[in-house]
Scaffold this motif. Structure first.
Motif, PDB file in Angstrom:
ATOM      1  N   ILE A 114      -1.444   3.141   2.592  1.00 36.47           N
ATOM      2  CA  ILE A 114      -2.470   3.777   3.418  1.00 36.47           C
ATOM      3  C   ILE A 114      -3.525   2.763   3.828  1.00 36.47           C
ATOM      4  O   ILE A 114      -3.950   2.709   4.989  1.00 36.47           O
ATOM      5  CB  ILE A 114      -3.107   4.953   2.654  1.00 36.47           C
ATOM      6  CG1 ILE A 114      -2.057   6.072   2.459  1.00 36.47           C
ATOM      7  CG2 ILE A 114      -4.320   5.490   3.397  1.00 36.47           C
ATOM      8  CD1 ILE A 114      -2.491   7.148   1.484  1.00 36.47           C
ATOM      9  N   ARG A 115      -3.949   1.943   2.888  1.00 40.38           N
ATOM     10  CA  ARG A 115      -4.985   0.933   3.165  1.00 40.38           C
ATOM     11  C   ARG A 115      -4.525  -0.061   4.227  1.00 40.38           C
ATOM     12  O   ARG A 115      -5.302  -0.467   5.096  1.00 40.38           O
ATOM     13  CB  ARG A 115      -5.334   0.202   1.860  1.00 40.38           C
ATOM     14  CG  ARG A 115      -6.316  -0.963   2.010  1.00 40.38           C
ATOM     15  CD  ARG A 115      -7.688  -0.468   2.446  1.00 40.38           C
ATOM     16  NE  ARG A 115      -8.682  -1.515   2.399  1.00 40.38           N
ATOM     17  CZ  ARG A 115      -8.820  -2.477   3.324  1.00 40.38           C
ATOM     18  NH1 ARG A 115      -8.010  -2.527   4.356  1.00 40.38           N
ATOM     19  NH2 ARG A 115      -9.778  -3.387   3.194  1.00 40.38           N
ATOM     20  N   LYS A 116      -3.244  -0.428   4.205  1.00 42.94           N
ATOM     21  CA  LYS A 116      -2.719  -1.411   5.161  1.00 42.94           C
ATOM     22  C   LYS A 116      -2.157  -0.769   6.427  1.00 42.94           C
ATOM     23  O   LYS A 116      -1.823  -1.465   7.379  1.00 42.94           O
ATOM     24  CB  LYS A 116      -1.607  -2.241   4.499  1.00 42.94           C
ATOM     25  CG  LYS A 116      -2.074  -3.085   3.321  1.00 42.94           C
ATOM     26  CD  LYS A 116      -3.019  -4.188   3.739  1.00 42.94           C
ATOM     27  CE  LYS A 116      -2.317  -5.319   4.445  1.00 42.94           C
ATOM     28  NZ  LYS A 116      -3.217  -6.482   4.675  1.00 42.94           N
ATOM     29  N   GLY A 117      -2.029   0.552   6.441  1.00 41.74           N
ATOM     30  CA  GLY A 117      -1.445   1.215   7.603  1.00 41.74           C
ATOM     31  C   GLY A 117       0.025   0.856   7.776  1.00 41.74           C
ATOM     32  O   GLY A 117       0.491   0.544   8.881  1.00 41.74           O
ATOM     33  N   ILE A 118       0.753   0.913   6.692  1.00 41.30           N
ATOM     34  CA  ILE A 118       2.149   0.451   6.684  1.00 41.30           C
ATOM     35  C   ILE A 118       3.070   1.507   7.299  1.00 41.30           C
ATOM     36  O   ILE A 118       2.858   2.710   7.159  1.00 41.30           O
ATOM     37  CB  ILE A 118       2.566   0.122   5.236  1.00 41.30           C
ATOM     38  CG1 ILE A 118       1.903  -1.195   4.798  1.00 41.30           C
ATOM     39  CG2 ILE A 118       4.083   0.051   5.063  1.00 41.30           C
ATOM     40  CD1 ILE A 118       2.030  -1.501   3.330  1.00 41.30           C
TER      41      ILE A 118
END
Length: 554
Positions: A114-118
């Protein structure tokens, strides 16, 4: 001296203390992004979907506990995840400690994704972890979750990815001042959340993996093979157990020989591990397998592979069992692999071959590995040691005799070792098709269940049910191995009828029937459609052949 050693042992165990700590979201993120926190790869991929990940973030925003992350801090190298979806994970700097996630992998991966928008492709569909949203109009009286993967038209949403990577001021014109405050509140709650962690530092690898096996609380327990995949990984030597096992079973561009080409592709990973352990340490107990060092395991892999292929060749050419699905137990391959390793992969002598055949049939007919398998195989390795020296192992006398009466009363199923052993005997005769005397081609995929077309009731079930209502048609003594084409020609016909028909197309029918332990049609009751006589005669023939295998003349 003995007292000093004991004290040292106690002191070493005392020093293995876990460290309790808390980490913030950004700390976790930065440690993964710098290669300090690693995801050990046990053949499992990131499997959480967006809804599961949304519930995790929702729990954090509400201040709920989400469990403890357990990390193993070490300079050892485990097989680890290289990429999450479209994002490549960094390597740990050489010489630095790595922290492997022993418990909490799905949770940490969700937070990171979620943090990296994977983006991750799963079941041929792309999942974008930017598409997880915070509902800025959340009402605890009417809404179940603050965080969701679905948006409704009447509410205002912001993605969790934007929440973590942006400032509320960037959205104030679109969402207004009040909702910008809510934005900042949620961001603060998320980034300052205390994640409970336990770190075990410098534990020996076998203890760390034992810890991992014990504390895996998040679902399906890890198998021993999955643990060994991570433990034995050696990037410098190009050793990856998962790939090596796949190569053993199916081959590769570089390796032509495979179990699949030998029709032994059903051998499970557990049996392969046990074979390595048998030749490396002489024990196949799980706890002993975990203690095999990486170097010793890798060193013994290729010798095990060579000896396993020698064992498979023996089973196929000497025991005449053409496919692995017929084996009473896949684990029978373990003591046989051990034999060929100790015998330098040389062809067995005539005496050794007879003793190995006796051992094979004894194991299967006595349900040897249906329980306490580790202990029994350990005992059987000693029997193999005697066979290597051409000495006959001792077996209980009542375990070396099969009665025709027992065979006649045994129902057929494709799953138990006793039946499979009899099927091995039937296959060893190189059975031929009744209609044209062609070789019966057996295939693993056609031998999994009792209704498979390779299994033919010589007296068809429908015929027995109609004409012998008090008799059981599904007996092992009524089973022959033929191909589906022959089966289709027979269907529910009386044996006297289809045997007479096949006399016209198969001039060698008499020898064909003998390849199925069936004597002359008249003497076996076939021409008279005498089911009871057939079962009696064929059971006697099968029992005699089994007893011959169990009591070889040396």
């Amino acid at each position: 001296m003995a007292v000093k050693n004991k004290a040292t042992q106690v002191e070493t165990q005392f020093l293995l203390r876990p460290e309790n700590a808390v980490k913030k979201y950004e700390a976790l993120f930065l440690e993964i992004d710098s290669g300090q926190i690693k995801l050990p790869m046990f053949q499992r991929e990131f499997v959480w979907d967006k809804e599961q990940s949304a519930k995790l973030i929702d729990s954090i925003l509400k201040g709920y506990p989400i469990g403890t992350f357990i990390l193993w801090k070490t300079k050892e190298t485990l097989r680890s995840v290289k990429d999450i979806g479209n994002h490549k994970l960094p390597d740990t700097p050489k010489g630095d400690y790595a922290q492997y996630i022993l418990d909490g992998q799905q949770r940490i991966t969700s937070l990171y994704a979620i943090r990296k928008g994977i983006r991750i492709t799963k079941d041929k569909k792309e999942i974008d972890y930017k598409d997880i949203f915070v509902n800025l109009d959340y009402d605890p009286l009417t809404d179940e979750q603050i965080v969701t993967s679905q948006q409704e038209d009447q509410n205002t949403y912001v993605s969790v990815h934007d929440l973590l990577t942006s400032d509320a001021l960037d959205f104030i014109e679109d969402i207004g001042k009040e909702k910008a405050k809510k934005f900042q509140e949620y961001k603060t709650n998320l980034t300052t959340y205390d994640f409970a962690t336990i770190t075990i530092k410098d534990y020996p690898i076998e203890i760390a993996c034992d810890v991992f096996a014990r504390i895996n609380t998040g679902g399906k327990p890890l198998t021993l093979f999955e643990i060994m995949v991570a433990m034995t990984y050696d990037e410098a030597r190009g050793f990856d157990l998962a790939l090596k096992y796949e190569e053993l079973v199916y081959g590769s561009d570089e390796v032509a020989k495979s179990l699949a080409k030998a029709k032994f592709e059903t051998i499970p990973a557990a049996a392969v591990l046990q074979a390595v352990a048998a030749i490396a340490v002489g024990s196949i107990r799980a706890k002993d397998i975990l203690k095999i060092g990486r170097e010793k395991f890798i060193t013994n892999w290729d010798p095990m592979v060579s000896s396993m292929f020698s064992a498979v060749d023996f089973i196929r050419t000497k025991l005449h069992v053409p496919v692995s699905q017929l084996l009473p137990y896949s684990s029978l391959l373990v003591p046989l692999t051990y034999f060929f390793f100790k015998n330098d992969n040389k062809r067995p002598t005539e005496s050794q071959s007879k003793l190995l055949k006796q051992f094979f049939y004894w194991v299967g007919l006595n349900w040897r590995y249906s329980g306490s398998t580790e202990t029994k195989i350990a005992e059987d390795l000693k029997k193999i040691g005697l066979i290597l020296n051409e000495r006959k192992p001792k077996y209980p006398s009542d375990e070396l005799t099969v009665s025709a009466e027992d065979i006649a009363e045994t129902w057929f199923s494709a799953g138990n070792s006793y039946i499979k052993t009899i099927l091995c005997l039937l296959a060893s005769q190189k059975p031929r098709n009744l209609d044209d005397d062609s070789d019966v081609i057996l295939d693993n995929s056609n031998l999994k269940i009792a209704s498979s077309r390779n299994y033919h009731h010589f007296f068809p079930k429908a015929y027995v049910n109609k004409h012998f209502k008090d008799s059981e048609p599904n007996l092992i003594a009524n089973i022959t191995l033929i191909d589906s084409a022959s089966n289709n020609k027979i269907r529910a016909k009386a044996p006297s009828l289809y045997v007479r028909e096949f006399e016209g197309s198969n001039s060698k029918l008499s020898s064909t029937l003998k390849s199925h332990f069936i004597g002359t049609p008249k003497s076996y009751g076939v021409l008279d459609d005498d089911y009871e006589k057939f079962i009696d005669k064929r059971s006697t023939a099968i029992a005699a052949a089994l007893n011959e295998a169990l009591n070889p003349e040396l």
